[in-house]
Motif scaffolding. Structure first.
Motif, PDB file in Angstrom:
ATOM      1  N   ALA A 125     -10.098   2.056  -3.486  1.00 30.58           N
ATOM      2  CA  ALA A 125      -8.927   1.428  -2.869  1.00 30.58           C
ATOM      3  C   ALA A 125      -7.798   1.207  -3.875  1.00 30.58           C
ATOM      4  O   ALA A 125      -6.692   0.836  -3.478  1.00 30.58           O
ATOM      5  CB  ALA A 125      -9.335   0.090  -2.255  1.00 30.58           C
ATOM      6  N   LYS A 132     -10.690  -3.147   2.341  1.00 33.04           N
ATOM      7  CA  LYS A 132     -10.620  -4.587   2.083  1.00 33.04           C
ATOM      8  C   LYS A 132     -11.823  -5.296   2.715  1.00 33.04           C
ATOM      9  O   LYS A 132     -12.420  -6.192   2.103  1.00 33.04           O
ATOM     10  CB  LYS A 132      -9.302  -5.125   2.666  1.00 33.04           C
ATOM     11  CG  LYS A 132      -8.860  -6.445   2.094  1.00 33.04           C
ATOM     12  CD  LYS A 132      -7.479  -6.829   2.652  1.00 33.04           C
ATOM     13  CE  LYS A 132      -7.283  -8.334   2.605  1.00 33.04           C
ATOM     14  NZ  LYS A 132      -6.157  -8.786   3.440  1.00 33.04           N
ATOM     15  N   GLU A 176      -6.804   1.098   4.457  1.00 31.87           N
ATOM     16  CA  GLU A 176      -6.630   0.013   3.496  1.00 31.87           C
ATOM     17  C   GLU A 176      -7.389  -1.241   3.922  1.00 31.87           C
ATOM     18  O   GLU A 176      -8.092  -1.876   3.117  1.00 31.87           O
ATOM     19  CB  GLU A 176      -5.130  -0.277   3.339  1.00 31.87           C
ATOM     20  CG  GLU A 176      -4.815  -1.037   2.082  1.00 31.87           C
ATOM     21  CD  GLU A 176      -3.367  -1.542   2.046  1.00 31.87           C
ATOM     22  OE1 GLU A 176      -2.560  -1.096   2.880  1.00 31.87           O
ATOM     23  OE2 GLU A 176      -3.077  -2.385   1.191  1.00 31.87           O
ATOM     24  N   SER A 177      -7.258  -1.602   5.218  1.00 29.92           N
ATOM     25  CA  SER A 177      -7.959  -2.809   5.668  1.00 29.92           C
ATOM     26  C   SER A 177      -9.465  -2.564   5.771  1.00 29.92           C
ATOM     27  O   SER A 177     -10.261  -3.506   5.630  1.00 29.92           O
ATOM     28  CB  SER A 177      -7.376  -3.311   6.998  1.00 29.92           C
ATOM     29  OG  SER A 177      -7.269  -2.272   7.934  1.00 29.92           O
TER      30      SER A 177
END
Lengths: 144, 140
Positions: B126, B80, B76-77
């Motif tokens: 995402a 991001k 997820e990061s």
């Protein structure tokens, strides 16, 4: 003395302006080169609205795209000025709703128009038109 | 123009650095996508280096490391960060448009567009909404 001269000059030139050539049509003002980009922004926003009305299940996906085009139209209107194209564009109620594939094709064409416009735009417009061109390209990707 | 092109170069260098960290956190399919994006940034970087050289303009050497805006610890990061660097690259290239003409303008447009499209691809993977922004490259 100056004001008298100016008034006299006006008096002499005014009849020439409205007398002899009175029957000629008004010269058509040169359209702003951004007018086609603005027309497309309005047309695409309206087309998404029609599609969302016809297929409500698509609404969540395409309403943000319509909002992007409305944001473009608002910025372009500030540069071009409110234009008659707004009233002559096909009304949202009458044209048939397209499909996602047709919207994708329309976005591709509109991205090309904006890209060509951004290439030659004066410096103070280049970033705005560049962003509009890029946004239209992202819509093509979003509809993939 | 040179100053904006140098800023675009710095953004491309940062993106290349970031993709090195991003790749580690992704699945095999996504790594392929990340490598393709990174290759795109390398090509833009190389193009900028030769253009700045041609213009006899100086640019700061790429730093050895960067301070990340947030830690990259998972998929997820990683997504991001990918979105973050593509947005940053788009902003840097957009700024070149006002000071360039001709081929340099066209290069900037192409780079702005591909960074914006790549950001949409990452948002899609995402699951980030909205996918698009009205004015890619405009600071938000």
């Amino acid at each position: 003395m100056l004001s008298v001269t100016a008034a006299a000059a006006l008096a002499v030139t005014a009849p020439a302006g409205c007398g002899f050539f009175d029957n000629d049509p008004e010269p058509i003002p040169e359209p702003d080169p951004l007018q086609p980009v603005l027309d497309e922004a309005r047309a695409l926003a309206a087309a998404y609205d029609r599609l969302a009305a016809a297929q409500p299940d698509l609404s969540a996906r395409i309403t943000p795209l319509a909002e992007d085009h409305r944001a473009h139209a608002a910025e372009l209107e500030r540069l071009v000025g409110a234009s008659p194209a707004a009233s002559t564009a096909p009304s949202a109620g009458t044209a048939p709703a397209g499909t996602l594939a047709e919207m994708r094709t329309a976005e591709q064409a509109a991205a090309r128009t904006a890209n060509a416009s951004a290439r030659t735009a004066p410096a103070d417009r280049a970033m705005l038109i560049g962003s509009i061109a890029a946004c239209r390209a992202t819509h093509v990707e979003a509809l993939r | 123009m040179n100053e904006q092109l140098a800023a675009a170069l710095a953004a491309e260098e940062a993106a290349i650095y970031a993709y090195g960290l991003i790749g580690i956190r992704l699945s095999r399919n996504q790594v392929t996508a990340a490598r393709a994006a990174e290759a795109d940034h390398r090509a833009r970087r190389d193009q900028l280096v030769s253009r700045l050289d041609q213009l006899k303009a100086s640019s700061a050497p790429a730093p050895a490391g960067y301070e990340l805006p947030f830690p990259v610890t998972d998929r997820e990061s990683a997504f991001k960060l990918a979105i973050h660097v593509e947005d940053g690259v788009a902003q840097a290239w957009r700024a070149t448009l006002a000071t360039t003409t001709g081929a340099d303008r066209a290069t900037g447009l192409s780079a702005l567009t591909s960074a914006a499209v790549q950001a949409v691809r990452w948002r899609k993977v995402a699951g980030v909404a909205p996918l698009t922004m009205a004015f890619p490259g405009r600071a938000t």
